[in-house]
Write a protein that holds these residues in place. Structure first.
Motif, mmCIF file in Angstrom:
data_model
loop_
_atom_site.group_PDB
_atom_site.id
_atom_site.type_symbol
_atom_site.label_atom_id
_atom_site.label_comp_id
_atom_site.label_asym_id
_atom_site.label_seq_id
_atom_site.Cartn_x
_atom_site.Cartn_y
_atom_site.Cartn_z
ATOM 1 N N GLY A 1 43.773 40.763 21.977
ATOM 2 C CA GLY A 1 44.695 40.240 22.971
ATOM 3 C C GLY A 1 44.003 39.972 24.287
ATOM 4 N N GLU A 2 44.675 39.254 25.144
ATOM 5 C CA GLU A 2 44.105 38.931 26.440
ATOM 6 C C GLU A 2 44.773 39.783 27.484
ATOM 7 O OE1 GLU A 2 43.767 34.176 25.319
ATOM 8 O OE2 GLU A 2 45.066 34.876 26.912
ATOM 9 N N ASP A 3 44.080 40.779 28.003
ATOM 10 C CA ASP A 3 44.680 41.637 29.004
ATOM 11 C C ASP A 3 43.580 42.216 29.858
ATOM 12 O OD1 ASP A 3 47.137 44.327 28.852
ATOM 13 O OD2 ASP A 3 46.669 42.803 30.334
ATOM 14 N N VAL A 4 43.517 41.778 31.110
ATOM 15 C CA VAL A 4 42.539 42.298 32.052
ATOM 16 C C VAL A 4 43.309 43.099 33.075
ATOM 17 C CG1 VAL A 4 40.759 41.694 33.710
ATOM 18 C CG2 VAL A 4 41.062 40.293 31.664
ATOM 19 N N GLU A 5 42.951 44.364 33.255
ATOM 20 C CA GLU A 5 43.736 45.243 34.110
ATOM 21 C C GLU A 5 42.941 45.706 35.327
ATOM 22 O OE1 GLU A 5 46.647 47.128 30.656
ATOM 23 O OE2 GLU A 5 45.261 48.437 31.735
ATOM 24 N N GLN A 6 43.639 45.797 36.438
ATOM 25 C CA GLN A 6 43.055 46.276 37.680
ATOM 26 C C GLN A 6 44.070 47.160 38.384
ATOM 27 O OE1 GLN A 6 41.781 41.795 38.810
ATOM 28 N NE2 GLN A 6 41.123 43.308 40.331
ATOM 29 N N SER A 7 43.571 48.055 39.226
ATOM 30 C CA SER A 7 44.471 48.809 40.092
ATOM 31 C C SER A 7 44.976 47.853 41.170
ATOM 32 C CB SER A 7 43.741 49.998 40.713
ATOM 33 O OG SER A 7 42.555 49.570 41.329
ATOM 34 N N LEU A 8 46.170 48.107 41.670
ATOM 35 C CA LEU A 8 46.834 47.146 42.542
ATOM 36 C C LEU A 8 46.349 47.168 43.985
ATOM 37 C CD1 LEU A 8 50.548 47.337 41.359
ATOM 38 C CD2 LEU A 8 48.838 45.599 40.823
ATOM 39 N N PHE A 9 45.959 48.353 44.471
ATOM 40 C CA PHE A 9 45.724 48.476 45.905
ATOM 41 C C PHE A 9 44.604 49.459 46.185
ATOM 42 C CE2 PHE A 9 46.825 48.087 50.256
ATOM 43 C CZ PHE A 9 46.788 49.349 50.839
ATOM 44 N N LEU A 10 43.792 49.139 47.206
ATOM 45 C CA LEU A 10 42.727 50.036 47.650
ATOM 46 C C LEU A 10 42.642 49.935 49.163
ATOM 47 C CD1 LEU A 10 40.265 51.895 47.024
ATOM 48 C CD2 LEU A 10 38.873 49.814 46.897
ATOM 49 N N SER A 11 42.632 51.078 49.829
ATOM 50 C CA SER A 11 42.503 51.105 51.275
ATOM 51 C C SER A 11 41.261 51.894 51.656
ATOM 52 C CB SER A 11 43.748 51.762 51.899
ATOM 53 O OG SER A 11 43.629 51.809 53.305
ATOM 54 N N VAL A 12 40.425 51.315 52.500
ATOM 55 C CA VAL A 12 39.192 51.977 52.944
ATOM 56 C C VAL A 12 39.041 51.785 54.445
ATOM 57 C CG1 VAL A 12 38.036 51.633 50.731
ATOM 58 C CG2 VAL A 12 37.694 49.984 52.574
ATOM 59 N N ARG A 13 38.170 52.596 55.024
ATOM 60 C CA ARG A 13 37.849 52.448 56.447
ATOM 61 C C ARG A 13 36.617 51.557 56.588
ATOM 62 N NH1 ARG A 13 40.760 55.200 59.883
ATOM 63 N NH2 ARG A 13 41.888 57.069 59.237
ATOM 64 N N GLU A 14 36.586 50.837 57.690
ATOM 65 C CA GLU A 14 35.448 49.965 57.975
ATOM 66 C C GLU A 14 34.159 50.792 57.947
ATOM 67 O OE1 GLU A 14 35.722 48.033 61.775
ATOM 68 O OE2 GLU A 14 34.604 46.291 61.079
ATOM 69 N N GLY A 15 33.149 50.254 57.272
ATOM 70 C CA GLY A 15 31.868 50.929 57.164
ATOM 71 C C GLY A 15 31.712 51.742 55.896
ATOM 72 N N ASP A 16 32.845 52.102 55.261
ATOM 73 C CA ASP A 16 32.775 52.835 53.996
ATOM 74 C C ASP A 16 32.451 51.867 52.859
ATOM 75 O OD1 ASP A 16 35.473 55.239 54.610
ATOM 76 O OD2 ASP A 16 33.382 55.138 55.317
ATOM 77 N N SER A 17 32.183 52.432 51.680
ATOM 78 C CA SER A 17 32.010 51.615 50.481
ATOM 79 C C SER A 17 33.353 51.476 49.766
ATOM 80 C CB SER A 17 30.995 52.259 49.527
ATOM 81 O OG SER A 17 29.710 52.236 50.083
ATOM 82 N N SER A 18 33.550 50.333 49.148
ATOM 83 C CA SER A 18 34.757 50.084 48.344
ATOM 84 C C SER A 18 34.329 49.920 46.899
ATOM 85 C CB SER A 18 35.445 48.792 48.791
ATOM 86 O OG SER A 18 35.687 48.784 50.166
ATOM 87 N N VAL A 19 35.107 50.478 45.996
ATOM 88 C CA VAL A 19 34.852 50.285 44.567
ATOM 89 C C VAL A 19 36.143 49.814 43.914
ATOM 90 C CG1 VAL A 19 34.125 51.300 42.384
ATOM 91 C CG2 VAL A 19 33.075 52.070 44.536
ATOM 92 N N ILE A 20 36.073 48.623 43.344
ATOM 93 C CA ILE A 20 37.225 48.035 42.664
ATOM 94 C C ILE A 20 36.916 48.017 41.176
ATOM 95 C CG2 ILE A 20 38.699 46.001 42.466
ATOM 96 C CD1 ILE A 20 37.790 45.253 45.320
ATOM 97 N N ASN A 21 37.849 48.527 40.383
ATOM 98 C CA ASN A 21 37.630 48.678 38.949
ATOM 99 C C ASN A 21 38.463 47.703 38.130
ATOM 100 O OD1 ASN A 21 35.821 51.052 38.936
ATOM 101 N ND2 ASN A 21 37.572 52.043 39.915
ATOM 102 N N CYS A 22 37.979 47.428 36.930
ATOM 103 C CA CYS A 22 38.634 46.471 36.051
ATOM 104 C C CYS A 22 38.321 46.847 34.607
ATOM 105 C CB CYS A 22 38.081 45.077 36.376
ATOM 106 S SG CYS A 22 38.481 43.769 35.218
#
Lengths: 114, 113
Positions: B1-22
């Motif tokens: 099947g075709e289903d790509v999933e991600q978390s909906l929201f991520l909040s970080v502070r300026e200068g921090d690292s962000s990690v977005i998952n899929c």
């Protein structure tokens, strides 16, 4: 160089009407794809055209049709509009229809159906 | 099947690292992509990774691919307020005649100053 252009930018229609959206690919690109992006969701594939022929179709009803012209520009037509057709319609162009060349997206046409 | 999933929201502070998952479903995908969409704009390709790679680094962006778990991540180092946008992962489904992109639902990244 101009990127992918789409017209119009915004459009308001009523249920039952039809609409034509236009896309001009980047010069030299022969493939055009159309995507529908409903608010809050990711884009969904509608069509891919390459060398003026339909090469692929997503899970959309026959009310959706498209064509590609000799200059590689493309039109997306939607008949008998429904409220659920309200979305951002994105056009993407690429050199060919393989994944080895990037698809460049236009800014989209925002369609609102009342 | 075709289903790509991600978390909906991520909040970080300026200068921090962000990690977005899929997570994706098609193990035959040749390429996997990360796109950025700012309000009222189309999609901008940020980076991509070929399916035989584990990692790709491009300036502040690092993409990690775990094919066994069908997991893709995007790390943004030194996140800036200008990085605030919706991020989509996408897989390429290439059937010989058609190359279509299958997108996830998108992750809204909010960067706090």
């Amino acid at each position: 160089d101009a990127g992918v252009t789409q017209s119009p930018t915004h459009l308001i229609k009523t249920r039952g009407q039809h609409v034509t959206l236009r896309c001009s690919p980047i010069s030299g690109h022969k493939s055009v794809s159309w995507y529908q992006q409903v608010l809050g969701q990711g884009p969904q594939f509608i069509f891919q055209y390459y060398e003026k022929e339909e090469r692929g179709r997503g899970n959309f009803p026959d009310r959706f049709s498209a064509r590609q012209f000799p200059n590689y520009s493309s039109e997306l037509n939607v008949n008998a509009l429904l409220l659920g057709d309200s979305a951002l319609y994105l056009c993407a162009s690429s050199l060919d229809r393989t994944p080895y060349n990037e698809q460049f997206f236009g800014p989209g046409t925002r369609l609102t159906v009342l | 099947g075709e289903d790509v999933e991600q978390s909906l929201f991520l909040s970080v502070r300026e200068g921090d690292s962000s990690v977005i998952n899929c997570t994706y479903t098609d193990s035959s995908s040749t390429y996997l992509y990360w796109y950025k969409q700012e309000p009222g704009a189309g999609l901008q390709l940020l980076t991509y990774i070929f399916s035989n790679m584990d990692m790709k680094q491009d300036q502040r962006l690092t993409v990690l691919l775990n094919k066994k778990d069908k997991h893709l991540s995007l790390r943004i180092a030194d996140t800036q307020t200008g990085d605030s946008a919706i991020y989509f992962c996408a897989e390429s489904e290439y059937g010989g005649a058609t190359n279509k992109l299958i997108f996830g639902t998108g992750t809204l990244l909010a960067v706090q100053p």
